[in-house]
Design a protein around this motif. Structure first.
Motif, PDB file in Angstrom:
ATOM      1  N   LEU A  79      -6.214  -2.195   4.021  1.00 44.89           N
ATOM      2  CA  LEU A  79      -5.377  -3.111   3.454  1.00 44.89           C
ATOM      3  C   LEU A  79      -4.286  -3.506   3.942  1.00 44.89           C
ATOM      4  O   LEU A  79      -3.579  -4.441   4.148  1.00 44.89           O
ATOM      5  CB  LEU A  79      -5.819  -2.924   1.930  1.00 44.89           C
ATOM      6  N   THR A  80      -3.507  -2.404   3.984  1.00 44.18           N
ATOM      7  CA  THR A  80      -1.990  -2.405   4.234  1.00 44.18           C
ATOM      8  C   THR A  80      -1.762  -2.921   5.585  1.00 44.18           C
ATOM      9  O   THR A  80      -0.907  -3.875   5.712  1.00 44.18           O
ATOM     10  CB  THR A  80      -1.304  -0.759   4.232  1.00 44.18           C
ATOM     11  N   LEU A  81      -2.619  -2.661   6.640  1.00 42.63           N
ATOM     12  CA  LEU A  81      -2.570  -3.315   7.982  1.00 42.63           C
ATOM     13  C   LEU A  81      -2.922  -4.611   7.934  1.00 42.63           C
ATOM     14  O   LEU A  81      -2.321  -5.433   8.648  1.00 42.63           O
ATOM     15  CB  LEU A  81      -3.472  -2.613   8.907  1.00 42.63           C
ATOM     16  N   PHE A 139      -2.334 -10.739  -8.793  1.00 42.11           N
ATOM     17  CA  PHE A 139      -3.289  -9.831  -8.738  1.00 42.11           C
ATOM     18  C   PHE A 139      -4.543 -10.231  -7.730  1.00 42.11           C
ATOM     19  O   PHE A 139      -5.868 -10.097  -7.892  1.00 42.11           O
ATOM     20  CB  PHE A 139      -3.928  -9.415 -10.046  1.00 42.11           C
ATOM     21  N   SER A 140      -4.226 -10.933  -6.815  1.00 37.61           N
ATOM     22  CA  SER A 140      -4.842 -11.134  -5.509  1.00 37.61           C
ATOM     23  C   SER A 140      -4.548 -10.860  -4.028  1.00 37.61           C
ATOM     24  O   SER A 140      -3.253 -10.601  -4.057  1.00 37.61           O
ATOM     25  CB  SER A 140      -5.550 -12.496  -5.520  1.00 37.61           C
ATOM     26  N   PHE A 141      -5.250 -10.719  -3.228  1.00 39.94           N
ATOM     27  CA  PHE A 141      -4.507 -10.443  -1.679  1.00 39.94           C
ATOM     28  C   PHE A 141      -3.758 -11.718  -1.338  1.00 39.94           C
ATOM     29  O   PHE A 141      -2.600 -11.335  -0.771  1.00 39.94           O
ATOM     30  CB  PHE A 141      -5.852 -10.115  -0.793  1.00 39.94           C
ATOM     31  N   ALA A 142      -4.151 -12.661  -1.648  1.00 40.20           N
ATOM     32  CA  ALA A 142      -3.274 -13.893  -1.223  1.00 40.20           C
ATOM     33  C   ALA A 142      -1.986 -13.887  -2.024  1.00 40.20           C
ATOM     34  O   ALA A 142      -0.958 -14.286  -1.383  1.00 40.20           O
ATOM     35  CB  ALA A 142      -4.105 -15.400  -1.490  1.00 40.20           C
ATOM     36  N   GLY A 143      -2.077 -13.363  -3.114  1.00 46.04           N
ATOM     37  CA  GLY A 143      -0.743 -13.371  -3.755  1.00 46.04           C
ATOM     38  C   GLY A 143       0.097 -12.624  -3.377  1.00 46.04           C
ATOM     39  O   GLY A 143       1.436 -12.676  -3.110  1.00 46.04           O
ATOM     40  N   ILE A 144      -0.462 -11.175  -3.156  1.00 42.74           N
ATOM     41  CA  ILE A 144       0.538 -10.103  -2.524  1.00 42.74           C
ATOM     42  C   ILE A 144       0.931 -10.466  -0.944  1.00 42.74           C
ATOM     43  O   ILE A 144       2.042 -10.276  -0.360  1.00 42.74           O
ATOM     44  CB  ILE A 144      -0.049  -8.558  -2.284  1.00 42.74           C
ATOM     45  N   VAL A 151       3.313  -8.151  -8.257  1.00 39.90           N
ATOM     46  CA  VAL A 151       2.456  -9.351  -8.231  1.00 39.90           C
ATOM     47  C   VAL A 151       1.187  -9.186  -8.127  1.00 39.90           C
ATOM     48  O   VAL A 151       0.144  -9.739  -8.581  1.00 39.90           O
ATOM     49  CB  VAL A 151       2.863 -10.036  -6.932  1.00 39.90           C
ATOM     50  N   GLY A 152       0.703  -7.686  -7.388  1.00 42.12           N
ATOM     51  CA  GLY A 152      -0.797  -7.399  -7.008  1.00 42.12           C
ATOM     52  C   GLY A 152      -1.328  -6.439  -8.312  1.00 42.12           C
ATOM     53  O   GLY A 152      -2.493  -6.480  -8.182  1.00 42.12           O
ATOM     54  N   GLY A 153      -0.406  -5.664  -8.871  1.00 40.69           N
ATOM     55  CA  GLY A 153      -1.038  -4.714  -9.755  1.00 40.69           C
ATOM     56  C   GLY A 153      -1.563  -3.453  -8.788  1.00 40.69           C
ATOM     57  O   GLY A 153      -1.184  -3.358  -7.574  1.00 40.69           O
ATOM     58  N   ASN A 154      -2.486  -2.859  -9.195  1.00 35.69           N
ATOM     59  CA  ASN A 154      -3.020  -1.607  -8.416  1.00 35.69           C
ATOM     60  C   ASN A 154      -4.516  -1.730  -8.383  1.00 35.69           C
ATOM     61  O   ASN A 154      -5.400  -1.158  -9.179  1.00 35.69           O
ATOM     62  CB  ASN A 154      -2.644  -0.419  -8.932  1.00 35.69           C
ATOM     63  N   THR A 194      -5.488  -5.161  -3.896  1.00 34.03           N
ATOM     64  CA  THR A 194      -4.013  -5.030  -3.622  1.00 34.03           C
ATOM     65  C   THR A 194      -3.430  -3.495  -3.703  1.00 34.03           C
ATOM     66  O   THR A 194      -2.329  -3.511  -3.756  1.00 34.03           O
ATOM     67  CB  THR A 194      -3.393  -5.747  -5.038  1.00 34.03           C
ATOM     68  N   ARG A 195      -4.299  -2.467  -3.728  1.00 30.08           N
ATOM     69  CA  ARG A 195      -3.666  -1.005  -3.384  1.00 30.08           C
ATOM     70  C   ARG A 195      -3.228  -0.743  -2.044  1.00 30.08           C
ATOM     71  O   ARG A 195      -4.510  -0.601  -1.267  1.00 30.08           O
ATOM     72  CB  ARG A 195      -4.828  -0.130  -4.161  1.00 30.08           C
ATOM     73  N   THR A 196      -2.282  -0.810  -1.912  1.00 30.73           N
ATOM     74  CA  THR A 196      -1.713  -0.485  -0.417  1.00 30.73           C
ATOM     75  C   THR A 196      -1.345   1.179  -0.380  1.00 30.73           C
ATOM     76  O   THR A 196      -1.402   1.724  -1.319  1.00 30.73           O
ATOM     77  CB  THR A 196      -0.378  -1.016  -0.092  1.00 30.73           C
ATOM     78  N   LEU A 197      -0.846   1.650   0.739  1.00 29.91           N
ATOM     79  CA  LEU A 197      -0.730   2.801   0.902  1.00 29.91           C
ATOM     80  C   LEU A 197       0.596   3.206   0.009  1.00 29.91           C
ATOM     81  O   LEU A 197       0.487   4.475  -0.505  1.00 29.91           O
ATOM     82  CB  LEU A 197      -0.420   3.309   2.180  1.00 29.91           C
ATOM     83  N   SER A 198       1.637   2.585  -0.229  1.00 34.42           N
ATOM     84  CA  SER A 198       2.781   3.082  -1.092  1.00 34.42           C
ATOM     85  C   SER A 198       2.033   3.342  -2.422  1.00 34.42           C
ATOM     86  O   SER A 198       2.585   4.033  -3.116  1.00 34.42           O
ATOM     87  CB  SER A 198       3.678   1.809  -0.993  1.00 34.42           C
TER      88      SER A 198
END
Length: 221
Positions: free
Chosen positions: A8-10, A85-90, A165-168, A173-177
């Motif tokens: 997801l992060t990439l 809370f969507s991929f488009a949003g983040i 913006v995306g939450g967890n 929306t859950r990225t590496l960070s």
């Protein structure tokens, strides 16, 4: 390392870099060549994410993306989904947050091009497209590549804006960070240390690449 969060992060970093390169280069060219007195206002607006705390920017974007706003309702009517809370949003938030990391190298690279070379190309009958391909891009590519690399790398480490913006949401929306934050909250320090070490190594490689490109650019100048 969480493979889903890595993927997801990439995706987020690649999408942010492509959008800012395609949309940012025309604006960077205009800013590098215009004599408009109000140019500093546009540059100040584009640099604003550098000074704002990510949570502040994230809060305003979360509010702006709400279905109660014009932009949010427009997106919901077209896609049937919500931006928060969507991929488009983040992705949209990431593009806005990374504008200065792409635009500043782009503008600097394009501003260094000698205008006499462009005028010579036009005098010889070359079209704007051929001038871009044969003159502008060969001279400006180190700066353009630096902006792309910085944008990609900075997106990899984003936390505050993405969380606001995306939450967890795993897989969305859950990225590496955010995964590191979760691991620490769960006292899983070994997993957090592994992911953090990979991000440190990645950041070091990116900075080395940027300095190498800047060195080659100075030699060319």
């Amino acid at each position: 390392m969480d493979p889903v969060a890595l993927q997801l992060t990439l995706r987020l970093a690649l999408g942010t870099t492509v959008i800012l390169t395609v949309c940012g280069l025309p604006l960077a060219w205009w800013l590098a060549t215009t004599r408009w007195p109000g140019r500093f206002l546009v540059e100040s607006l584009l640099a604003l994410p550098l000074l704002l705390p990510p949570t502040v920017l994230g809060f305003y974007l979360l509010t702006a993306f709400s279905p109660d706003t014009l932009a949010g309702s427009w997106y919901t009517q077209i896609t049937g989904q919500r931006l928060p809370f969507s991929f488009a949003g983040i992705l949209l938030a990431s593009v806005i947050f990374n504008i200065p990391f792409a635009m500043r190298p782009f503008i600097a690279a394009l501003a260094r091009i000698d205008q006499r070379l462009l005028e010579a190309s036009w005098t010889l009958g070359e079209s704007p497209g051929m001038t871009l391909r044969r003159v502008v891009l060969p001279l400006a590519w180190p700066g353009i590549l630096t902006g792309m690399v910085l944008t990609f790398a900075h997106t990899i480490g984003e936390f505050g804006v993405v969380l606001m913006v995306g939450g967890n949401i795993p897989g969305v929306t859950r990225t590496l960070s955010i995964a590191i934050y979760d691991d620490v909250q769960a006292l899983n320090y070994a997993a957090a240390a592994t992911t953090s070490l990979w991000l440190v190594a990645f950041a070091f490689l990116v900075l080395s690449a940027v300095h190498l490109l800047e060195g080659r650019d100075r030699v060319r100048v």
